[in-house]
Design an enzyme around this catalytic site. Structure first.
Site: not given
Ligand code: ACO
Length: 390
Positions: A275, A329
């Site tokens: 998140h 979610d």
């Molecule tokens: N699975 C595996 N790795 C993850 C996940 C995940 N779900 N989420 C984040 N990471 C990792 C990223 O790859 C990144 O790793 P790195 O530093 O090695 O590159 C690190 O964690 C940081 O992640 P970011 O993408 O920079 O975090 P950001 O704040 O930009 O994104 C987001 C947040 C979009 C929600 C992301 O966690 C994601 O894509 N999750 C999966 C989709 C999801 O469940 N969305 C619902 C969110 S809740 C809502 O909107 C109601």
């Protein structure tokens, strides 16, 4: 004739230096009194009341009142809101006709976005200015969205429309229209809890998008259409559907380890985890996890809950040091499935609830409006000679 030199023009005001903040993660662009999030500690409050207390003790209608009025209602105030909502459940006949004309294989979020937009065509106040008119439109949007979703679902399943029942609360009425029969109290309460948990969440992507639209002094229907379109993405509200697709793809608990470990090795995202704001357990997921277990047990779907739990344990082992935990979610997917809602309707369910948060934010924006207009860093060429092409 005077030869005195004219006074120098006052210098143009200089804009403060812009800050580059990709994804706006560290930029505050609005005030809100609706929800407070402490992502480090895993806290979510609506108007100062923690989400857990609301999920346990409140109702969706009371939560809507709280968010829109920044106080809990008296019994009379709550009754007045309920009756105002119920009087707006029904949609115009033209919208039933529009639903009837929609392709049965349409993606439900495309249908919902189109129908929310179309509501404006049948509201004589659609372009009426002012906070009071916006509040009346907000009421209509929250009341009518369940009717749109349930009846689109009936249409695509080849079933007759079911009109809303004004003697029911929003959750009961939705399930009544969806299934054509009154839900059990436990099912209706289950949905009601999901609606409370999804109602508002600070300046998330869809709420921000709604505020950008209303800040141009466009109308509430346009803002809600923007919000529905923004929620649809799998990085935002669309993740709940992706979670269920993943659970279906895995199929059984003995396949979880291989599937998840493979995804992690390939550095693929696990949907329902991570998140932008929470770097601790999402407090909505804490509550939903307990609830998902209960409803999965009651409906004979414990297998799904056990698979989810195993996925959580594997992802936490691999990623907890990075602040990656289940988000709202993850366990809402199992919950909606157990409530008998089809997977590709999950994001519509999120929209049904978040409609109240989106509308509340738009009204806040209108009360202290300034156009929202960030900047982009230009990375293209300069001084390119214009040439005509033969
Ligand atoms: N699975 C595996 N790795 C993850 C996940 C995940 N779900 N989420 C984040 N990471 C990792 C990223 O790859 C990144 O790793 P790195 O530093 O090695 O590159 C690190 O964690 C940081 O992640 P970011 O993408 O920079 O975090 P950001 O704040 O930009 O994104 C987001 C947040 C979009 C929600 C992301 O966690 C994601 O894509 N999750 C999966 C989709 C999801 O469940 N969305 C619902 C969110 S809740 C809502 O909107 C109601």
């Amino acid at each position: 004739m005077s030869t005195a030199t004219p006074p120098a023009p006052a210098p143009a005001p200089t804009a403060p230096a812009a800050i580059y903040d990709k994804g706006l993660a560290n930029t505050i662009v609005a005030d809100t009194q609706m929800s407070f999030i402490d992502g480090g500690k895993g806290v979510l409050e609506y108007v100062g009341i923690d989400i857990d207390s609301l999920a346990r003790q409140s109702t969706y209608e009371e939560t809507v009142y709280l968010l829109w009025n920044t106080k809990l209602p008296s019994k009379a105030e709550l009754d007045a809101l309920k009756s105002a909502l119920r009087s707006e459940y029904e949609i115009p006949n033209e919208l039933y006709e529009m639903i009837r004309g929609m392709p049965r294989d349409a993606v439900p979020m495309h249908a919902l976005r189109t129908l929310v937009s179309a509501l404006a065509l049948y509201d004589s106040e659609a372009d009426a200015d002012g906070i009071e008119a916006s509040k009346r439109k907000a009421l209509r949007l929250v009341a009518k969205t369940p009717t749109l979703i349930a009846n689109f679902e009936r249409h695509r399943s080849g079933k007759d429309f079911v009109h809303p029942n004004k003697s029911f609360d929003i959750a009961t009425n939705f399930l009544w229209m969806l299934n054509g029969e009154k839900p059990t109290d436990a099912m209706a309460r289950g949905l009601d809890i999901c609606l409370i948990l999804h109602a508002d969440h600070g300046l998330n992507a869809s709420t921000f998008a709604a505020r950008v639209t209303i800040a141009t002094l466009s109308d509430l229907y346009s803002a809600m259409t923007t919000a529905v379109g923004t929620l649809k993405g799998p990085l935002h509200g669309g993740a709940n559907e992706e979670v269920m697709v993943m659970l279906d793809e895995i199929g059984s608990i003995d396949k979880v380890d291989e599937f998840i470990k493979g995804k992690l090795e390939r550095k693929e995202l696990i949907m329902g985890f991570g998140h932008r704001v929470y770097k601790a357990y999402d407090p909505r997921a804490t509550y939903l996890k307990t609830f998902a277990k209960q409803i999965a047990t009651d409906t004979g779907n414990l297998r799904l809950f056990e698979m989810s739990q195993r996925i959580e344990s594997l992802v936490l082992d691999a990623k907890a040091g990075k602040g990656i935990f289940p988000n709202v979610d993850f366990y809402s997917a199992t919950t909606y499935h157990c409530l008998g809602i089809k997977t590709d309707l999950f994001t519509c369910m999120f929209a049904l609830s978040r409609m109240s948060g989106w509308c509340g934010h738009c009204i806040e924006q209108l009360q202290d409006n300034r156009l929202i207009r960030p900047q982009a860093k230009y990375t293209g060429p300069h001084a390119v000679t214009y040439t005509t092409r033969s």
